[in-house]
Design an enzyme around this catalytic site. Structure first.
Site, PDB file in Angstrom:
ATOM      1  CE1 TYR A 123     -17.430  11.861 -14.258  1.00 26.34           C
ATOM      2  CE2 TYR A 123     -16.154  11.716 -12.225  1.00 26.34           C
ATOM      3  CZ  TYR A 123     -16.934  11.121 -13.200  1.00 26.34           C
ATOM      4  OH  TYR A 123     -17.221   9.777 -13.124  1.00 26.34           O
ATOM      5  CE  LYS A 176     -12.107   9.459 -18.020  1.00 26.52           C
ATOM      6  NZ  LYS A 176     -11.899   9.180 -16.592  1.00 26.52           N
ATOM      7  CG  ASP A 216      -9.120  16.913 -13.426  1.00 30.53           C
ATOM      8  OD1 ASP A 216      -8.448  16.509 -14.402  1.00 30.53           O
ATOM      9  OD2 ASP A 216     -10.027  16.241 -12.902  1.00 30.53           O
ATOM     10  NE  ARG A 257      -2.680   1.250   3.509  1.00 29.74           N
ATOM     11  CZ  ARG A 257      -2.470   0.445   4.550  1.00 29.74           C
ATOM     12  NH1 ARG A 257      -2.655  -0.861   4.413  1.00 29.74           N
ATOM     13  NH2 ARG A 257      -2.071   0.926   5.705  1.00 29.74           N
TER      14      ARG A 257
END
Length: 525
Positions: free
Chosen positions: A243, A341, A316, A190
């Site tokens: 978004y 993306k 972003d 992690r």
């Protein structure tokens, strides 16, 4: 030659796991060189770095016998020998048997092995400094974090996938060295992974960032960033066009922690100044270009205004990609991407990333380690592979999107086109100023109602009807149906989502094929 020959030359070496070369740790003198010459009087000290594994240039590793490397479980004798040296305060003196062993594997007495950095190639692993042969973004996308810059010792061109959930320590003193930051490692999956570190270094190089943090998705990156940087009772400024899931988090989750938000038009600098003067703003968070109307924010100006009031700026840049826009260079503190993306580019992986100064990214990283949205190393590998064609894909997508935007704007069955590369776009001049390309996504409104628009979408043969964007395959969706179907028509309209709106993500198909397909679909309505 048997491994035992190396054991005689370099006594008491031991295999060990890879260190985390992306982390900060004291580095030895970059100019120190280890020579293969038999010089019994020479010693090289590692300045107390009991765990640093020196890495060797590829020509050294290639000259090691295949059999010897296999007998060391494919780790590589060079790494094992270096581990032996790093386990001691001083490198053992070379005796005649050591010289004979080195010579026998093809390294002559005149050869020199360079530790950590080959100064002639001007490559530094720390600081993300690359040589003149990596001047362009396209080359960086291919080689950054890998060519002469990978912490994993291997002759493989491609970065190995390290599938492990934990990392071992040979003895307790090694663990204590790690805990006290004298030894580089990961400890637990992690907290990091060698494959993921390669991807982080690659993205950092493209963004010009000190550090990059990878997470399991773009939304994971957005939410952890907001939670880490905005204190309870804090205030953020964001934009109207964004978004939807980001908006939901800001409107419904953050208020539970007393965090409020001011929502402004992306181009409304006056509203931003008013918010900064009236409230203690902690963070300005926005997309640029935005989703789905591709509005652009003046990153340089808003960064200047926010910094004067002590507010951070996060952009972003998913729609822009690091190739079309350098948000950090324009003044932003952090840049975020949904690596799902354009970065991944093949519609086959989920990931998110945050890039910026080490100090800020570390704050987010600490919370990320607690929340646990770790990126799987197999996903990291897919994005590394995808990014090697990033510049080629983005060039094609930029070109196709701009040409199609111009065609759509002139078509009688299209009411309006939203694309920052068109002079009709409200931030066209700003986009030309701060972007080198306008992206591969075009939004437009069909001249018709919801059913007419759906008929156009269904008539298309090349793009998939799907969410997401930025992949090799073209994708089309009707936001009123795909993302806002749970809202009434009037509620959708509050966010500017009309029933005839279409978002088209252009892939890397041939332009003429895409053009013909769009035109025939428009003729069908």
């Amino acid at each position: 030659m048997a491994v035992s020959s190396y054991a005689r030359a370099f006594p008491s070496f031991e295999c060990r796991s890879e260190p985390d070369f992306s982390g900060s740790f004291p580095s030895p003198n970059a100019g120190v060189r280890f020579s293969g010459k038999a010089n019994s009087g020479s010693q090289v000290h590692n300045h107390g770095l009991s765990s640093l594994i020196y890495r060797f240039p590829p020509n050294f590793v290639r000259q090691l016998s295949i059999k010897a490397r296999r007998n060391c479980s494919n780790i590589g004798v060079a790494q094992v020998v270096a581990a032996s040296w790093s386990n001691n305060d001083a490198v053992p003196e070379f005796d005649s048997s050591a010289s004979a062993a080195v010579t026998s594997i093809g390294i002559t007495a005149d050869d020199e092995v360079v530790a950590d950095c080959n100064e002639d190639q001007n490559v530094q692993i720390k600081g993300v400094k690359y040589a003149s042969f990596l001047n362009s973004d396209g080359s960086l996308a291919i080689h950054a974090g890998e060519r002469l810059g990978r912490g994993i010792v291997t002759d493989a061109i491609t970065t190995p996938v390290v599938n492990t959930s934990a990392y071992f320590f040979n003895k307790t003193s090694d663990l204590i060295d790690f805990k006290e930051k004298r030894r580089a490692s990961f400890e637990y999956g992690r907290y990091g992974n060698p494959t993921t570190v390669v991807l982080e270094e690659k993205i950092s190089a493209l963004e010009g960032a000190e550090s990059t943090l990878l997470m399991a998705s773009g939304m994971c990156a957005s939410t952890v960033l907001l939670l880490a940087l905005v204190p309870a009772g804090g205030h953020i400024v964001t934009t109207t066009d964004c978004y939807r899931k980001t908006r939901i988090f800001i409107e419904t989750i953050l208020p539970k922690m007393g965090i409020s938000a001011t929502v402004i038009d992306p181009a409304d600098i006056g509203a931003l100044e008013l918010a900064l003067n009236q409230k203690k703003v902690d963070l300005f968070f926005t997309e640029s270009p935005t989703n789905p109307f591709l509005r652009c924010v003046d990153i340089e100006l808003v960064s200047k205004l926010c910094h004067e009031k002590g507010a951070l700026v996060c952009i972003d840049g998913t729609f822009a990609t690091p190739l079309n826009q350098k948000a950090l260079a324009l003044g932003a503190d952090l840049v975020l991407h949904s690596a799902t993306k354009f970065l991944g580019g093949h519609n086959d992986v989920l990931a998110g990333c945050i890039s910026g100064p080490q100090e800020l990214v570390s704050v987010i990283r600490n919370l990320h380690h607690i929340l646990g949205g770790a990126l799987n190393p197999n996903a990291a590998y897919l994005i590394i592979r995808g990014m090697k064609t990033l510049h080629l894909r983005v060039q094609q997508q930029n070109s196709t999107a701009l040409r199609m935007a111009e065609i759509l704007e002139a078509h009688p069955k299209v009411k309006h086109v939203y694309y920052p590369g068109l002079p009709s776009h409200p931030e066209y001049h700003l986009a030309k100023k701060q972007m080198t390309g306008f992206g591969g996504v075009v939004s437009f409104e069909v001249d018709g109602d919801l059913l007419t628009t759906a008929k156009f979408v269904d008539a298309l043969r090349i793009p998939y009807i799907a969410p997401s964007f930025g992949g090799c395959e073209s994708i089309v969706d009707q936001p009123a149906v795909m993302s806002y179907w749970d809202l009434s028509q009037s509620d959708r309209a509050k966010y500017g989502i009309m029933d005839n709106l279409v978002r088209f993500s252009f892939g890397v198909e041939d332009f003429e094929d895409v053009k013909a397909d769009v035109l025939q679909a428009l003729e069908a309505i």
